[in-house]
Design a protein around this motif. Sequence first.
Motif, mmCIF file in Angstrom:
data_model
loop_
_atom_site.group_PDB
_atom_site.id
_atom_site.type_symbol
_atom_site.label_atom_id
_atom_site.label_comp_id
_atom_site.label_asym_id
_atom_site.label_seq_id
_atom_site.Cartn_x
_atom_site.Cartn_y
_atom_site.Cartn_z
ATOM 1 N N LEU A 238 0.840 -1.209 0.000
ATOM 2 C CA LEU A 238 0.000 0.000 0.000
ATOM 3 C C LEU A 238 0.869 1.251 0.000
ATOM 4 C CD1 LEU A 238 -2.774 1.452 0.278
ATOM 5 C CD2 LEU A 238 -2.398 1.354 2.761
ATOM 6 N N VAL A 239 1.883 1.285 0.862
ATOM 7 C CA VAL A 239 2.780 2.442 0.932
ATOM 8 C C VAL A 239 3.456 2.658 -0.424
ATOM 9 C CG1 VAL A 239 4.899 3.325 1.986
ATOM 10 C CG2 VAL A 239 3.141 2.226 3.413
ATOM 11 N N GLU A 240 3.908 1.578 -1.044
ATOM 12 C CA GLU A 240 4.558 1.675 -2.351
ATOM 13 C C GLU A 240 3.601 2.245 -3.389
ATOM 14 O OE1 GLU A 240 7.540 -1.226 -4.737
ATOM 15 O OE2 GLU A 240 5.523 -2.047 -4.436
ATOM 16 N N SER A 241 2.365 1.788 -3.401
ATOM 17 C CA SER A 241 1.375 2.297 -4.357
ATOM 18 C C SER A 241 1.158 3.791 -4.190
ATOM 19 C CB SER A 241 0.045 1.548 -4.169
ATOM 20 O OG SER A 241 0.168 0.192 -4.515
ATOM 21 N N PHE B 82 3.296 6.006 -2.886
ATOM 22 C CA PHE B 82 4.489 6.687 -3.379
ATOM 23 C C PHE B 82 4.460 6.805 -4.909
ATOM 24 C CE2 PHE B 82 7.090 6.031 0.590
ATOM 25 C CZ PHE B 82 7.517 7.348 0.691
ATOM 26 N N LEU B 83 4.027 5.741 -5.570
ATOM 27 C CA LEU B 83 4.046 5.712 -7.036
ATOM 28 C C LEU B 83 2.855 6.432 -7.662
ATOM 29 C CD1 LEU B 83 5.141 1.990 -7.505
ATOM 30 C CD2 LEU B 83 6.534 4.028 -7.937
ATOM 31 N N GLY B 84 1.890 6.866 -6.832
ATOM 32 C CA GLY B 84 0.713 7.537 -7.367
ATOM 33 C C GLY B 84 -0.302 6.598 -7.981
ATOM 34 N N ILE B 85 -0.203 5.314 -7.647
ATOM 35 C CA ILE B 85 -1.178 4.341 -8.150
ATOM 36 C C ILE B 85 -2.470 4.498 -7.361
ATOM 37 C CG2 ILE B 85 -1.680 1.880 -8.377
ATOM 38 C CD1 ILE B 85 1.357 1.432 -8.633
ATOM 39 N N PRO B 86 -3.617 4.649 -8.025
ATOM 40 C CA PRO B 86 -4.879 4.835 -7.288
ATOM 41 C C PRO B 86 -5.167 3.651 -6.371
ATOM 42 C CG PRO B 86 -5.175 5.340 -9.614
ATOM 43 C CD PRO B 86 -3.809 4.704 -9.480
ATOM 44 N N VAL B 87 -5.613 3.963 -5.171
ATOM 45 C CA VAL B 87 -6.045 2.924 -4.225
ATOM 46 C C VAL B 87 -7.545 3.086 -4.028
ATOM 47 C CG1 VAL B 87 -3.801 2.843 -3.085
ATOM 48 C CG2 VAL B 87 -5.564 4.362 -2.201
ATOM 49 N N PRO B 88 -8.257 2.039 -3.627
ATOM 50 C CA PRO B 88 -9.704 2.148 -3.465
ATOM 51 C C PRO B 88 -10.076 3.250 -2.474
ATOM 52 C CG PRO B 88 -9.001 -0.144 -3.357
ATOM 53 C CD PRO B 88 -7.751 0.686 -3.341
ATOM 54 N N PRO B 89 -11.218 3.898 -2.670
ATOM 55 C CA PRO B 89 -11.614 4.968 -1.748
ATOM 56 C C PRO B 89 -11.867 4.438 -0.343
ATOM 57 C CG PRO B 89 -13.398 4.456 -3.267
ATOM 58 C CD PRO B 89 -12.202 3.704 -3.745
ATOM 59 N N LEU B 90 -11.625 5.296 0.614
ATOM 60 C CA LEU B 90 -11.972 5.002 2.000
ATOM 61 C C LEU B 90 -13.423 5.415 2.207
ATOM 62 C CD1 LEU B 90 -8.802 6.612 3.590
ATOM 63 C CD2 LEU B 90 -9.221 4.159 3.366
ATOM 64 N N PHE B 91 -14.198 4.566 2.859
ATOM 65 C CA PHE B 91 -15.582 4.904 3.188
ATOM 66 C C PHE B 91 -15.659 5.250 4.665
ATOM 67 C CE2 PHE B 91 -17.036 3.303 -0.845
ATOM 68 C CZ PHE B 91 -18.239 3.958 -1.054
ATOM 69 N N MET B 92 -16.251 6.393 4.957
ATOM 70 C CA MET B 92 -16.450 6.861 6.320
ATOM 71 C C MET B 92 -17.918 7.223 6.509
ATOM 72 S SD MET B 92 -13.173 7.173 7.520
ATOM 73 C CE MET B 92 -11.515 7.313 6.813
ATOM 74 N N ALA B 93 -18.316 7.382 7.763
ATOM 75 C CA ALA B 93 -19.646 7.923 8.083
ATOM 76 C C ALA B 93 -19.457 9.001 9.119
ATOM 77 C CB ALA B 93 -20.567 6.830 8.615
ATOM 78 N N THR B 94 -20.190 10.103 8.978
ATOM 79 C CA THR B 94 -20.106 11.132 9.999
ATOM 80 C C THR B 94 -20.611 10.563 11.309
ATOM 81 O OG1 THR B 94 -22.257 11.969 9.282
ATOM 82 C CG2 THR B 94 -20.311 13.108 8.471
ATOM 83 N N ASN B 95 -19.954 10.932 12.403
ATOM 84 C CA ASN B 95 -20.308 10.416 13.715
ATOM 85 C C ASN B 95 -21.648 10.990 14.131
ATOM 86 O OD1 ASN B 95 -20.410 9.794 16.543
ATOM 87 N ND2 ASN B 95 -18.204 9.489 16.477
ATOM 88 N N ALA B 96 -22.598 10.126 14.429
ATOM 89 C CA ALA B 96 -23.961 10.562 14.724
ATOM 90 C C ALA B 96 -24.128 11.093 16.136
ATOM 91 C CB ALA B 96 -24.933 9.394 14.506
ATOM 92 N N GLU B 97 -23.110 10.924 16.991
ATOM 93 C CA GLU B 97 -23.258 11.385 18.363
ATOM 94 C C GLU B 97 -23.225 12.907 18.440
ATOM 95 O OE1 GLU B 97 -20.825 9.474 21.331
ATOM 96 O OE2 GLU B 97 -20.513 7.770 20.005
ATOM 97 N N LEU C 22 9.135 -5.113 -1.346
ATOM 98 C CA LEU C 22 8.642 -4.145 -2.326
ATOM 99 C C LEU C 22 8.914 -4.638 -3.744
ATOM 100 C CD1 LEU C 22 9.872 -0.915 -0.558
ATOM 101 C CD2 LEU C 22 7.543 -1.812 -0.593
ATOM 102 N N ASP C 23 7.997 -4.304 -4.651
ATOM 103 C CA ASP C 23 8.105 -4.779 -6.026
ATOM 104 C C ASP C 23 8.816 -3.769 -6.926
ATOM 105 O OD1 ASP C 23 7.597 -6.442 -8.256
ATOM 106 O OD2 ASP C 23 5.819 -5.255 -8.755
ATOM 107 N N LYS C 24 8.476 -2.489 -6.791
ATOM 108 C CA LYS C 24 8.981 -1.458 -7.699
ATOM 109 C C LYS C 24 10.056 -0.562 -7.079
ATOM 110 C CE LYS C 24 5.978 -2.502 -10.946
ATOM 111 N NZ LYS C 24 6.432 -3.127 -12.219
#
Length: 353
Positions: A60-63, A65-80, A124-126
């Motif tokens: 993940l860290v390597e991706s 650094f290389l600018g390879i797109p990673v899947p979006p993070l999904f969050m929810a606003t805290n309802a409290e 690491l691969d690259k």
Amino acid sequence: MSNNALAQRKELSKQRRQVDFDTYDVTVDELLRRVERGRIDVAPAYQRKFRWDAARQSALVESIFLGIPVPPLFMATNAEAGQANSWEVVDGLQRVTTLVRFAGSEKAKNRIGISERSLRLAELDKLPTFEGAEFSTLPGDLQSLFEDRPLKVVVLNDKSDVRVRFDLFERINTGGIRLTHQEVRECVFRGPFIDMLETLAAHESFNSAIRLAESNQMDGTREEFVLRFFAYLENYLNFEHAVKGFLDDFTIAAQGKPDVPRRTKVFENTFRFLAKCFPEGIRSRKGLTPVNLFEGVAVGAALALQERPRLAAPVDVSWINGPELRPFVSGATNTRARVRGRIEYCRDKFLES
């Protein structure tokens, strides 16, 4: 246009209006600072689930650094209340934890319970010259490059009602290790009621009374047993056939009226009694506590204690594995008749003593 097509469009439009998202491009640095300030919350249920090894974290860290797109993070606003600017992780635990472990401050690591040393890149691969590096050992310009990389974050807003939030949390919960239904409840339905379930799941008498498989020790099963106790005790006569929906609906209702002191007292009285009745635990012949047997015995005991608060512990409890109770706790057990049958049978057996 057919009536069915009109109904389909109307239904789709109604459901879409209940869902409200925002999408952000957030730098790694901003994400880490949000964690450090407590503005990204990793629920306890998620903290138990971090499983990536060093090689996968390094990839993940390597991706990044290389600018390879990673899947979006999904969050929810805290309802409290008072937490409008706080996000809860829905899908992305492994990635958030990896970023904190690699480049986060000690305060950020403490926020999400990371105790081990910082991530040292491996396999690491690259970028083989980065092998063995930690963030602190990299040149300043490479640190800045990493921190400035943008990540896509999709945030479910509080405008979506609590049932929609729960349903979407389950749909989006697609990480390498899925959460159980109870762990999802713990992540979505924050507040005094969920806190109470977690507290009571650690109660000495409760843990004396139940016996769980090793695989169920840390997956929310204890907390769900506590939830089942309250849900069936307070509402078993209205049970239909879908356990998950029954427990979800009870949790939503209890959010608004947690009634912690009263429920805690009932729970403690019941399980102190059960610890006396079953010093070896409520067990089937296989040595564990089946959930439907637990429902019958625990709720039956609570109902019996409501009728006779000074009820003595019975000398003979062999009936829990006897032929009369067996039809109510084996086979297709989740019908209204069988739920009522096992609870009231156990209640009456306790009252006979």
